[in-house]
Scaffold this active site. Structure first.
Site, PDB file in Angstrom:
ATOM      1  N   GLY A   1       0.855  -1.166   0.000  1.00 34.14           N
ATOM      2  CA  GLY A   1       0.000   0.000   0.000  1.00 34.14           C
ATOM      3  C   GLY A   1       0.898   1.225   0.000  1.00 34.14           C
ATOM      4  O   GLY A   1       2.061   1.140  -0.344  1.00 34.14           O
ATOM      5  N   SER A   2       0.370   2.376   0.391  1.00 39.20           N
ATOM      6  CA  SER A   2       1.218   3.572   0.435  1.00 39.20           C
ATOM      7  C   SER A   2       0.402   4.786   0.814  1.00 39.20           C
ATOM      8  O   SER A   2      -0.825   4.799   0.676  1.00 39.20           O
ATOM      9  CB  SER A   2       1.875   3.866  -0.933  1.00 39.20           C
ATOM     10  N   ASN A   3       1.114   5.824   1.245  1.00 36.97           N
ATOM     11  CA  ASN A   3       0.585   7.186   1.294  1.00 36.97           C
ATOM     12  C   ASN A   3       1.502   8.062   0.444  1.00 36.97           C
ATOM     13  O   ASN A   3       2.710   7.820   0.376  1.00 36.97           O
ATOM     14  CB  ASN A   3       0.612   7.778   2.707  1.00 36.97           C
TER      15      ASN A   3
ATOM     16  N   ASN B   1      -4.432   4.757  -0.890  1.00 40.11           N
ATOM     17  CA  ASN B   1      -4.910   3.469  -1.405  1.00 40.11           C
ATOM     18  C   ASN B   1      -6.413   3.344  -1.521  1.00 40.11           C
ATOM     19  O   ASN B   1      -6.903   2.261  -1.864  1.00 40.11           O
ATOM     20  CB  ASN B   1      -4.348   2.290  -0.610  1.00 40.11           C
TER      21      ASN B   1
END
Length: 806
Positions: free
Chosen positions: A241-243, A513
């Site tokens: 995932g990520s920001n 996400n």
């Protein structure tokens, strides 16, 4: 000042040139470690600075690939070698057929399943055909030269060095590789969300025969499949995932852009990032993180622009439901005409056993598949089968997209690279530049499933799965249900660039996400097809917390890189802000201060009430009460459906602050509280213990406390730790914050960048760089990027290495 800088750079380049021509003895006397040169072949100069970060200089792309392959092998030879065993289809030969497979490059449950798939790819010549496609549909010459050079650099390191990592020291499976091995590894990454997600279902597919063919038809339950598909494709259930957030010049102190990238990737294995700077003088100069085994920078910055990626919500595959010939389940009908499936027989050598031969079945749409993971069954019956379409199985363009980013001079060039190459398989892009511009775009390779096509061509199963999860199941018996082609698409059956959800020059552009809808809460994106993601639906706790944070930062203005650094380690727990106070009050109101745990035991929870009331709502390593809340919240959200947790339901008109107000009367609330107290006491962990005493990793025999928290808490600095109470609590991290960068500009030629590779450069416990950046991460400290020549050459840890083929 500019004149002095030019002189410094000229001097640095002269020194670099001298370093590449010094005889061995002179180089050794100069104090630099020198790999003995050989005559001819590929070569590069690698300048190492603090924390083992290589700055690779070469004259062209083949030589740059060589230096990159060499430097990656020096840090990660065992992990790389293991991945090359995977893509050669040799895991069963070396590690046994039934052993658990390499999770980095596919979802295969066993080595045999993995080998059957990758040997099938090799036998069909899939990647060779893609490499032969002319650009832009196929990879450019520069990309192919990078792959060729990477293989040569990896092989040269193996030839000239002794492996010290115990994970593969002396192992027979560590062997030289070819440029095709490197390309197949890139192919594996491209299809992770498509064929790679369904490897077991592809390799296990068998036509019904005998009594199975005569048995009553087994149709998958539409509602159950839709529910399983929704969970399968949910970003918060993924291991990546990520920001990321970009701020425009309207919000910053100097009118220039800012970017904070915080990808959440595995901490172990072949999907780790590796940090470097790549330079071809006059042609390319970029720094950032590359996925292991790849020769381009995936997330990074140059002198003008910075970018990051987040895993997107677009569903990268679709199914075609086949109508079979009742007389032969390997023949399917299209507009009443019979088409025979293609057999792909694959033989896999097995350690201490006879080779295994299996057949895979392929159609005009793709492989026949009997499941998507364990939870989505797709039975092959006498009359029905399912074929999987994965448009990324003909996409070898990601490296050209990355090269375009690396040479970009602004966000417009980033977008132009995406439009030209259309190479990103499963990510969004967020970017900012030195002129103060921002970009969010969900420009990814998706099957061209329009809502109109889904409405016209969905099977009864697809009528349920598509609205619910974005997984289209189309009628494969009708030629008019083909995916078609957009005029601006580089390949048939995908969306063209004009269809991509894109937001330009917003004060902030953020993604965590969820779908593109709330990249900026004041400028929501709508109008895209369901396959891209949802509009007007509940956001994750992490998205809600992130939008609250970055919107407040944008409103405050006067932002600098230091503000990005503070955001990364703010460690605010949005779930705690929402419910901790109500939880503490409800706890204190329990009759007799007791609650009943899952085993039916009465538990005194009075101490927990006070701990939760006093918790500071963060997951810093010194936060007291964070661990107790974490264990309580995990238990509650697992036991109670999300729709029953809240008194105030979700509202599309107020998507950031709803749902809210925890229903403390819901069945399961008191039980989850009692279970958390029982669990910690059984592990001899005080309820008010500082988080870092029980959330840590061990490196070199030493505990390193780790801040941050799990997905359901909504933490920006996400980590997913392994709970092992017998060893003290959370004792390892499986996935989470990885290659972090905070980038801005100050008007000089050198970007203002702070980076952090949380798990460090090397997997080798004997390396100096096995845990050095992990210690920084534990202490919430950063690496100051050395991008410009003057900064590289003045590094106190500078080490110049010249590497060549022998």
């Amino acid at each position: 000042m500019r004149t002095r800088l030019r002189r410094l750079v000229v001097t640095a380049v002269a020194l670099l040139t001298a370093a590449t021509t010094l005889p061995a003895a002179a180089a050794e006397r100069s104090g630099d470690r020198h790999e003995r040169p050989s005559h001819g072949g590929l070569s590069a100069v690698i300048r190492y600075t603090e924390y083992g970060i290589p700055h690779i200089v070469a004259k062209d792309y083949a030589n740059l690939g060589f230096g990159t392959g060499w430097a990656q092998a020096a840090d990660q030879v065992c992990t790389l070698a293991d991945g090359f065993v995977t893509v050669r289809g040799e895991r069963s030969r070396h590690f046994g057929a039934d052993a658990k497979s390499d999770p980095a490059l596919s979802s295969a449950a066993t080595n045999l399943s993995s080998d059957l798939y990758f040997r099938g790819v090799r036998r069909a010549g899939t990647v060779e055909r893609l490499l032969a496609e002319p650009a832009p549909r196929g990879p450019s010459r520069d990309s192919k030269e990078l792959m060729r050079g990477f293989a040569a650099g990896y092989n040269a390191w193996l030839e000239q060095n002794r492996i010290t990592d115990p994970a593969c020291r002396g192992a027979s499976w560590v062997r030289p590789v070819t440029s095709l091995d490197v390309a197949v590894r890139g192919f594996a990454l491209a299809v992770l969300g498509g064929q790679g997600r369904a490897v077991d279902g592809i390799t296990a597919a068998r036509p019904p025969a005998g009594s199975a063919a005569a048995a009553p038809e087994r149709k998958p339950g539409a509602d159950a499949v839709a529910r399983a598909a929704r969970e399968l494709f949910a970003a918060d259930n993924a291991d990546m995932g990520s920001n990321a957030v970009a701020f425009s010049g309207r919000t910053t102190a100097n009118g220039r852009g800012l970017l904070l990238g915080n990808p959440h990737y595995p901490w172990h294995g072949g999907r780790r990032f590796w940090q470097s700077q790549q330079t071809i003088p006059g042609r390319l100069n970029v720094a950032g993180g590359s996925l292991l085994g790849t020769a381009t920078v995936a997330i990074g910055h140059n002198a003008h622009v910075a970018w990051s990626h987040t895993v997107a919500t677009g569903v990268t595959l679709n199914l075609h439901q086949l109508t079979l010939d009742p007389a032969d389940p390997t023949v399917y009908l299209v507009d009443g005409r019979r088409e025979r499936m293609t057999k792909r027989s694959v033989t896999v050598p097995v350690k201490n056993g006879a080779p295994v031969t299996k057949t895979q079945w392929w159609t005009r749409y793709g492989p026949v598949v009997t499941s998507l993971g364990a939870s989505v069954p797709l039975p092959w019956t006498a009359t029905t089968a399912y074929a999987l379409n994965d448009p990324n199985a003909v996409n070898m363009r990601a490296s050209d997209t990355a090269l375009g980013f690396s040479k970009a001079r602004g966000t417009d060039d980033v977008l132009d690279s995406l439009r030209r190459t259309q190479g990103l398989p499963w990510t969004n892009t967020i970017a900012a530049d030195s002129r103060g511009r921002t970009l969010f775009t969900q420009s990814q390779v998706l099957p061209r499933i329009t809502d109109e096509l889904a409405e016209r061509c969905s099977t009864p199963l697809g009528e349920v799965t598509y609205p619910s999860s974005g997984l289209a199941v189309l009628d494969g018996s009708r030629a008019d249900c083909a995916l078609g082609r957009d005029r601006d698409a580089v390949q048939p059956g995908i969306f063209g660039p004009d269809r991509m959800p894109t937001l330009k020059d917003a004060p902030y552009a953020e993604n965590s996400n969820d779908s593109a809808w709330l990249a900026n809460a004041d400028r929501p994106l709508t109008g895209y097809e369901r396959v891209f993601g949802t509009v007007g639906t509940q956001r994750s706790m992490r998205t809600r917390g992130a939008v609250e944070d970055v919107a407040a930062m944008a409103d405050r203005g006067e932002l600098t890189v230091r503000d990005l650094q503070r955001q990364q380690f703010a460690n605010r727990a949005p779930a705690g802000d929402l419910v901790a106070a109500d939880t503490a009050r409800a706890c204190a109101a329990l009759p007799g201060g007791t609650a009943t745990d899952s085993d039916g035991n009465a538990v005194d929870v009075r101490e927990a009430c006070g701990v939760l009331a006093g918790w500071d709502r963060t997951v810093d390593t010194d936060s007291r009460g964070a661990l107790l809340f974490d264990r309580f919240w995990r238990g509650l959200t697992k036991a109670v459906p999300a729709g029953q947790l809240w008194k105030v339901p979700f509202s599309p008109a107020d998507p950031v602050t709803t749902p809210n107000t925890l229903d403390t009367d819901v069945p399961g609330f008191a039980t989850a509280l009692a279970d958390a107290v029982t669990e910690l006491r059984a592990a001899d962990i005080p309820l008010d213990a500082p988080l870092g005493e029980h959330q840590f990793v061990v490196r070199g025999g030493k505990r390193l406390p780790v801040g941050g928290g799990t997905e359901s808490l909504g933490i920006w600095n996400k980590i997913e730790p392994v709970w092992d109470p017998a060893r003290g609590g959370y004792t390892e991290v499986t996935t989470g914050s990885s290659y972090i960068q905070a980038v801005g500009w100050d008007g000089s030629r050198c970007p203002v960048a702070r980076t952090l590779l949380t798990y460090s450069q090397s997997s080798n416990p004997a390396s100096r760089h096995y845990a050095d950046q992990t210690r920084l991460f534990s202490g919430e400290r950063w690496v100051t990027s050395r991008f410009c020549e003057r900064d590289i050459w003045t590094s106190p840890d500078l080490r110049v290495v010249r590497v060549r083929e022998r």
